[in-house]
Structure formats: C-alpha cells, structure tokens
Design a protein around this motif. Structure first.
Motif, PDB file in Angstrom:
ATOM      1  N   ILE A  25     -43.009 -86.608 -48.936  1.00 18.09           N
ATOM      2  CA  ILE A  25     -43.237 -85.166 -48.886  1.00 18.09           C
ATOM      3  C   ILE A  25     -42.790 -84.579 -50.217  1.00 18.09           C
ATOM      4  N   VAL A  26     -43.710 -83.916 -50.894  1.00 17.43           N
ATOM      5  CA  VAL A  26     -43.420 -83.307 -52.191  1.00 17.43           C
ATOM      6  C   VAL A  26     -43.053 -81.852 -51.959  1.00 17.43           C
ATOM      7  N   GLY A  27     -41.794 -81.514 -52.248  1.00 18.41           N
ATOM      8  CA  GLY A  27     -41.261 -80.192 -51.932  1.00 18.41           C
ATOM      9  C   GLY A  27     -40.390 -80.279 -50.703  1.00 18.41           C
ATOM     10  N   SER A  28     -39.259 -79.556 -50.691  1.00 20.30           N
ATOM     11  CA  SER A  28     -38.365 -79.688 -49.536  1.00 20.30           C
ATOM     12  C   SER A  28     -37.952 -78.337 -48.958  1.00 20.30           C
ATOM     13  N   GLY A  29     -38.840 -77.341 -49.064  1.00 15.60           N
ATOM     14  CA  GLY A  29     -38.578 -76.061 -48.420  1.00 15.60           C
ATOM     15  C   GLY A  29     -38.904 -76.118 -46.941  1.00 15.60           C
ATOM     16  N   ILE A  30     -39.154 -74.952 -46.329  1.00 16.99           N
ATOM     17  CA  ILE A  30     -39.331 -74.939 -44.873  1.00 16.99           C
ATOM     18  C   ILE A  30     -40.615 -75.648 -44.446  1.00 16.99           C
ATOM     19  N   SER A  31     -41.618 -75.716 -45.317  1.00 17.41           N
ATOM     20  CA  SER A  31     -42.841 -76.458 -44.962  1.00 17.41           C
ATOM     21  C   SER A  31     -42.517 -77.928 -44.749  1.00 17.41           C
ATOM     22  N   CYS A  32     -41.702 -78.471 -45.637  1.00 18.63           N
ATOM     23  CA  CYS A  32     -41.243 -79.858 -45.477  1.00 18.63           C
ATOM     24  C   CYS A  32     -40.291 -79.981 -44.298  1.00 18.63           C
ATOM     25  N   THR A  33     -39.319 -79.098 -44.234  1.00 18.95           N
ATOM     26  CA  THR A  33     -38.258 -79.201 -43.233  1.00 18.95           C
ATOM     27  C   THR A  33     -38.815 -79.159 -41.819  1.00 18.95           C
ATOM     28  N   TYR A  34     -39.697 -78.192 -41.538  1.00 19.49           N
ATOM     29  CA  TYR A  34     -40.247 -78.110 -40.188  1.00 19.49           C
ATOM     30  C   TYR A  34     -41.228 -79.235 -39.893  1.00 19.49           C
ATOM     31  N   THR A  35     -41.966 -79.683 -40.901  1.00 21.25           N
ATOM     32  CA  THR A  35     -42.827 -80.848 -40.685  1.00 21.25           C
ATOM     33  C   THR A  35     -41.984 -82.052 -40.285  1.00 21.25           C
ATOM     34  N   LEU A  36     -40.871 -82.244 -40.984  1.00 19.14           N
ATOM     35  CA  LEU A  36     -39.991 -83.376 -40.696  1.00 19.14           C
ATOM     36  C   LEU A  36     -39.327 -83.238 -39.325  1.00 19.14           C
ATOM     37  N   ILE A  37     -38.892 -82.030 -38.988  1.00 16.11           N
ATOM     38  CA  ILE A  37     -38.278 -81.789 -37.669  1.00 16.11           C
ATOM     39  C   ILE A  37     -39.270 -82.113 -36.553  1.00 16.11           C
ATOM     40  N   HIS A  38     -40.490 -81.606 -36.680  1.00 18.36           N
ATOM     41  CA  HIS A  38     -41.512 -81.882 -35.657  1.00 18.36           C
ATOM     42  C   HIS A  38     -41.866 -83.369 -35.632  1.00 18.36           C
ATOM     43  N   TYR A  39     -41.962 -83.968 -36.790  1.00 19.28           N
ATOM     44  CA  TYR A  39     -42.322 -85.382 -36.918  1.00 19.28           C
ATOM     45  C   TYR A  39     -41.295 -86.256 -36.205  1.00 19.28           C
ATOM     46  N   ILE A  40     -40.026 -86.013 -36.478  1.00 21.18           N
ATOM     47  CA  ILE A  40     -38.963 -86.800 -35.838  1.00 21.18           C
ATOM     48  C   ILE A  40     -38.944 -86.557 -34.335  1.00 21.18           C
ATOM     49  N   SER A  41     -39.144 -85.319 -33.915  1.00 25.79           N
ATOM     50  CA  SER A  41     -39.160 -85.005 -32.480  1.00 25.79           C
ATOM     51  C   SER A  41     -40.274 -85.755 -31.763  1.00 25.79           C
ATOM     52  N   LEU A  42     -41.449 -85.825 -32.400  1.00 20.50           N
ATOM     53  CA  LEU A  42     -42.570 -86.556 -31.814  1.00 20.50           C
ATOM     54  C   LEU A  42     -42.305 -88.056 -31.776  1.00 20.50           C
ATOM     55  N   LEU A  43     -41.642 -88.575 -32.801  1.00 21.60           N
ATOM     56  CA  LEU A  43     -41.277 -89.996 -32.796  1.00 21.60           C
ATOM     57  C   LEU A  43     -40.278 -90.295 -31.684  1.00 21.60           C
ATOM     58  N   GLN A  44     -39.321 -89.408 -31.503  1.00 20.76           N
ATOM     59  CA  GLN A  44     -38.338 -89.583 -30.417  1.00 20.76           C
ATOM     60  C   GLN A  44     -39.029 -89.604 -29.062  1.00 20.76           C
ATOM     61  N   GLU A  45     -39.976 -88.694 -28.893  1.00 16.06           N
ATOM     62  CA  GLU A  45     -40.728 -88.618 -27.631  1.00 16.06           C
ATOM     63  C   GLU A  45     -41.528 -89.896 -27.404  1.00 16.06           C
ATOM     64  N   LYS A  46     -42.090 -90.389 -28.480  1.00 15.62           N
ATOM     65  CA  LYS A  46     -42.878 -91.613 -28.400  1.00 15.62           C
ATOM     66  C   LYS A  46     -41.993 -92.807 -28.022  1.00 15.62           C
ATOM     67  N   LEU A  47     -40.821 -92.882 -28.624  1.00 13.90           N
ATOM     68  CA  LEU A  47     -39.887 -93.976 -28.329  1.00 13.90           C
ATOM     69  C   LEU A  47     -39.396 -93.917 -26.887  1.00 13.90           C
ATOM     70  N   SER A  48     -39.183 -92.704 -26.386  1.00  9.72           N
ATOM     71  CA  SER A  48     -38.660 -92.554 -25.023  1.00  9.72           C
ATOM     72  C   SER A  48     -39.653 -93.052 -23.972  1.00  9.72           C
ATOM     73  N   LYS A  49     -40.934 -93.089 -24.328  1.00  6.40           N
ATOM     74  CA  LYS A  49     -41.961 -93.536 -23.386  1.00  6.40           C
ATOM     75  C   LYS A  49     -42.167 -95.044 -23.437  1.00  6.40           C
ATOM     76  N   THR A  50     -41.565 -95.674 -24.437  1.00  7.28           N
ATOM     77  CA  THR A  50     -41.667 -97.138 -24.545  1.00  7.28           C
ATOM     78  C   THR A  50     -40.316 -97.739 -24.203  1.00  7.28           C
ATOM     79  N   SER A  51     -39.968 -98.790 -24.845  1.00  7.45           N
ATOM     80  CA  SER A  51     -38.685 -99.441 -24.554  1.00  7.45           C
ATOM     81  C   SER A  51     -37.520 -98.728 -25.215  1.00  7.45           C
ATOM     82  N   GLY A  52     -37.848 -97.720 -26.041  1.00 12.27           N
ATOM     83  CA  GLY A  52     -36.784 -97.051 -26.777  1.00 12.27           C
ATOM     84  C   GLY A  52     -36.476 -97.737 -28.090  1.00 12.27           C
ATOM     85  N   LEU A  53     -37.184 -98.817 -28.378  1.00 14.16           N
ATOM     86  CA  LEU A  53     -36.962 -99.551 -29.620  1.00 14.16           C
ATOM     87  C   LEU A  53     -38.162 -99.352 -30.547  1.00 14.16           C
TER      88      LEU A  53
END
Length: 536
Positions: A25-53
């Motif tokens: 991600i080029v630039g680390s203002g709120i466009s980056c920050t919120y993209t990363l927050i949403h991205y990690i949240s979606l990854l967490q959700e994805k992991l919770s539906k599998t084995s968690g690994l």
C-alpha cells in the motif's frame, strides 16, 4: 495507552532491498489505514470459518513519505493539535465506526483530557472550557473534536490489529519510510514500487498494490511569481500549509513578520476559501504572537465565501426543495439542470430564513433521487463535473471556526476578494486577480507580507508529483474525465492487480459505483470496505 507524541510504533519501519510482498500500500493515511483494518477483519472472519489456521503468512508492505504512519496529513502531526474536524462527530463517521471511536474516547478519557489540556493557544483553551462538561457527560455527537485525537485512535486501533495478526502468524506488515517515485509492471503481473529514502533509492516487489496517496498536490503556479532563493526577503510564501507541518509554517510566518519595519502592512493573503483556508485562519488566530503581528487577512477566491455555519438544531420547518422536486417530475432533464435547481433551492431557502445546514439533508436526498433518474451519459456528467459544483453550494463548517471569521470581519481585519489570484505585482507591493464578475484583471495595491496557498488540487494530467506523472506517462493509470481521479473498475482496479483508494477515486462511474467526491472520512471508510472485499 501509548503516548501520542511517542515516535515508537508497534511495527518498526524496515529498509530491505527488493523484498517481495503479497500486498503493498503506497501511502499510509486513512485510505490505507481503513483498507488495512477492513482487510484484517475479513481475514479474521475467514479464518474463524475454517480451522482457524492460515494457509500461508500474508506479507504486507506499507510505504509512506513522511514516516508518520496511519494518520495521514489531516489527523497527524503535520496538521497539528489545533485543527478540528469540519463536521460534527455524528456526521464525521458512519454509526458503527462512530460507536467504536466514542467507546475509545470513553475508555481513554483521562489521557485524552490531559492531552487536550496541554495544547497551546487561546482558541484551544477556549474550546476545552466550552466543551469539557459535554465530554464528561459523554455527549460527543455534536462536538467538532480536534483531528489529532481521531488520528490517535486510528493509530492505536490498527497497531493492535497488526500485533494480533502477527502473533497468530497470518499477516506480517513491514513499514517503509520513503517517497514513492514509480510503480511499474514486471514479469507481466507483479509490480515494482520504486521509492527514495533520505539515504538512497530503493524498491520492493508486490503481487498487488494499492495506491492510497491522498489528494493531488495543491495548485502552486503562484510560486513562479516569487524568487525562490533565500535572498528574497520581501514576501513569505507558503506553498502548502501542511508541508512540512502547520506548526512549522506558523513559526516561519511569525519570525518573518517580526522583521517587518511597517507592522501596519503585515497583511496575510490566503488563496482559496475552502476548509484548509478556514483552518489556516483559525490556527493563526490561535497563537497570540501570530495574531498580534498580523494587521489584516485578505482571502481571494472565485466565490469569496467560507463554508456555511453548522447549527446545533438544523431541522427546517417543513422545507421542500421545490425546484428539485419539480425537476424530478419532468420526463427528461440533465445533470446541469440538477445543478441549476440546487442553486435556485439554496437561494430560495436563504431568502425564506432557512439555513444551508438546515436544508442540507433535504436537498441532498432530492439530488440523489434526481441523479438516479438520469440516463448514463448525464449521470457521467454529474459525476465528473456537477456533483463537485453542487458541493460548493452546500459546504458547511462548525461554529468554532466561523466565530473567528465573524469576529475578524467585525474588527475590520478580514477582507474577501471575489476573483482568481494571478500573481504579485511588480515590486511585490500587491497582487493581481481576475475579477469573478467582470472577468477583468484587477490589482490589489496594498502591500502583502505573507501569501498562503490554499487553492484547489492540480489537474492529474499536469501534476507536479513525480509518482503521478510516471504512472500517467507509462499508461499504468489513466486520468478520468474529471481530471481529478484515475479511471478504475467497480473493484477499484486501475490496472490488473493495481488498486486505488482515497480522493483519486473521484470522477468514476461504473456498474457498482458513482463517486464524484471521495475526501470525507465517512466516504473513505465505506469505500475502503468494498476495496478490502475485492482484495480478500
């Protein structure tokens, strides 16, 4: 809670040459920050539906020119601690995110209050005195909070998520301090991001890249009217109030005006009347030393108006946007006709004793109704031109800023000039401008000591940014018809595996999006969630 002023971050910047990443991600203002927050949240959700690994460790690189991560210019040190959000908190963020922020404010109230008490400046002290009781009661919705507090929250939130992701071994994030100069395709699919640090040129490789570089640079053509050498002592010219920071530029203005032999001529010219111009006026009046050295402020802009005042109770009495309602009942109409109807409705509302703030929601709702009735060609005209023009008629700001404007006007210390700045006159005793009404060149003949550029943003086809020029010249990115953003797909792709987030999303219309303005925090929050879904 971490000290906001501490430069230590959970994840330290790295300077490894040509490391390979899944996402950069080029630039680390709120466009980056919120993209990363949403991205990690979606990854967490994805992991919770599998084995968690996780199947693999996802490697993410973040590149920022300033080295100050997660806040960008508006919510970090470059803006300073006196600047306020332009709308009340209830409008600033979507409900769920506002709830998270308010919870954070409540949980960390003692630290926040102590930080607010240490802010220098008379207006900062007045702000705290006016609103401390409201904050104690937890009534945050109506407040125009100092922007750095929101940046503080964002920084803590994203660093906590990154630490959890690292500990669970599904995402690793490396931070790079440097100015991005180019993004180019390699091997047909991957991208190489070239950047410069204070010590050397460097690069990294990524499968996917998000451009979150904020707004284009300000128009700065007026600088050509000044000698740029240190020998020029006639005028203090500030091309960008936030570069390197607002505080440092205020100090620069103070030191310059201290040398003046004619204090009655210590006039400050502000080019533009947008939110940054209003904020600049507020910030200079916050510091007594600066305020006392300035004899007068001159604001020159095509409309010569600051945003309209936001009121505590803006609800109108049975107001109807009659011109817009009548237009939507027509069989066929254009984007330009929507714009003209808004102008008529705003002027009629003001004549009836209503306010722009009170009619804002009603008019905005009717505008969207009208927009959705247009054919595609006219919707595109709205997106690339008239949406922005309509926004100019509905600009609003809080009373903390506008009370200062009213006070300066009543004291005869603020003058508006309706026109477009051309340049300083010969001998730098005044300046020339194109009068908005007559379209004739006119001269302001009184001496000017300080010029501050708060003009709008550059056309992307004529950008002074090395990165933007390189992206356009290579055909990696294509300016859209608004010339204020890049053409992209409904999934935010400007090229294969190259994505866009933030203000440069503006001017796009496709089967998923109609975006004519993408600078507000709430809009970036919502758009970045859609981008995160596309990335995952």
């Amino acid at each position: 809670m971490k000290n906001l002023n501490s430069k230590n971050t959970t994840i330290q910047p790295v300077t490894l040459d040509k490391q390979s990443y899944d996402l950069a991600i080029v630039g680390s203002g709120i466009s980056c920050t919120y993209t990363l927050i949403h991205y990690i949240s979606l990854l967490q959700e994805k992991l919770s539906k599998t084995s968690g690994l996780p199947n693999k460790l996802i490697k993410v690189a973040i590149l920022d020119k300033s080295g100050e991560f997660w806040t960008g210019v508006p919510y970090g040190s470059r803006t300073g601690k006196q600047s306020l959000i332009i709308t009340a908190l209830k409008e600033f963020l979507p409900p769920d995110e506002k709830g998270r922020f308010v919870t954070w404010l409540t949980d960390n109230y003692d630290s926040v209050l102590q930080s607010l008490k240490t802010r220098p400046g008379v207006l900062n002290q007045h702000w705290l005195k006016s609103y401390e009781d409201i904050m104690i009661k937890g009534n945050w919705d109506e407040l125009f909070i100092p922007r750095y507090v929101f940046g503080w929250y964002l920084k803590e939130r994203v660093e906590k998520l990154l630490t959890e992701a690292k500990n669970k071994e599904y995402l690793q994030c490396d931070l790079f301090s440097g100015e991005a100069l180019n993004v180019q395709k390699i091997d047909g699919k991957k991208y190489q991001v070239d950047f410069a640090t204070s010590a050397q040129n460097n690069s990294l490789i990524a499968e996917k890249v998000v451009l979150a570089i904020g707004s284009p640079p300000n128009k700065a053509s007026f600088l050509s009217n000044f000698e740029k050498s240190e020998a020029d002592k006639d005028i203090c010219a500030i091309a960008d109030m936030y570069e390197p920071s607002q505080n440092s530029n205020i100090d620069r203005i103070v030191e310059f005006l201290k040398q003046s032999n004619t204090p009655q001529d210590n006039k400050v010219l502000i080019i533009g009347s947008n939110a940054s111009a209003l904020e600049t006026l507020y910030s200079l009046n916050n510091i007594p030393e600066a305020k006392n050295l300035i004899s007068k402020f001159i604001v020159v802009s095509p409309n010569a108006k600051f945003p309209h005042r936001i009121y505590d109770d803006p609800t109108p009495n049975n107001y109807v946007a009659q011109n817009l309602v009548t237009l939507t009942q027509s069989e066929k109409f254009t984007a330009e006709q929507i714009f003209e109807a808004v102008k008529q409705d705003v002027n009629a509302a003001l004549a009836q004793g209503e306010t722009v703030d009170g009619t804002y929601k009603v008019i905005s709702k009717e505008v969207i109704t009208a927009l959705n009735l247009l054919d595609f060609a006219e919707q595109k005209m709205f997106v690339i031109k008239y949406g922005i023009e309509i926004g100019k008629y509905q600009r609003r700001a809080g009373q903390d800023y506008l009370n200062i404007v009213d006070k300066l006007v009543s004291e005869g210390k603020l003058e508006f000039i309706k026109g477009k700045f051309i340049g300083t006159t010969e001998g730098k005793s005044g300046f020339e401008f194109m009068d908005s009404s007559s379209q004739e060149k006119q001269t302001f003949g009184e001496p000017i000591k300080v010029v501050i550029n708060c003009a709008g943003f550059q056309d992307l086809t004529k950008s002074s940014s090395t990165l933007i020029r390189n992206l356009v010249d290579q055909g990696i990115c294509t300016p859209n018809d608004s010339k204020g953003g890049f053409t992209m797909s409904g999934d935010f792709e400007v090229n294969e595996n190259l994505y866009l987030m933030g203000p440069l999303v503006a001017g796009n219309i496709n089967d998923k999006l109609k975006v004519w303005h993408a600078e507000s925090c709430g809009r970036i929050f919502n758009l970045s969630q859609k981008l995160a879904e596309a990335l995952v």
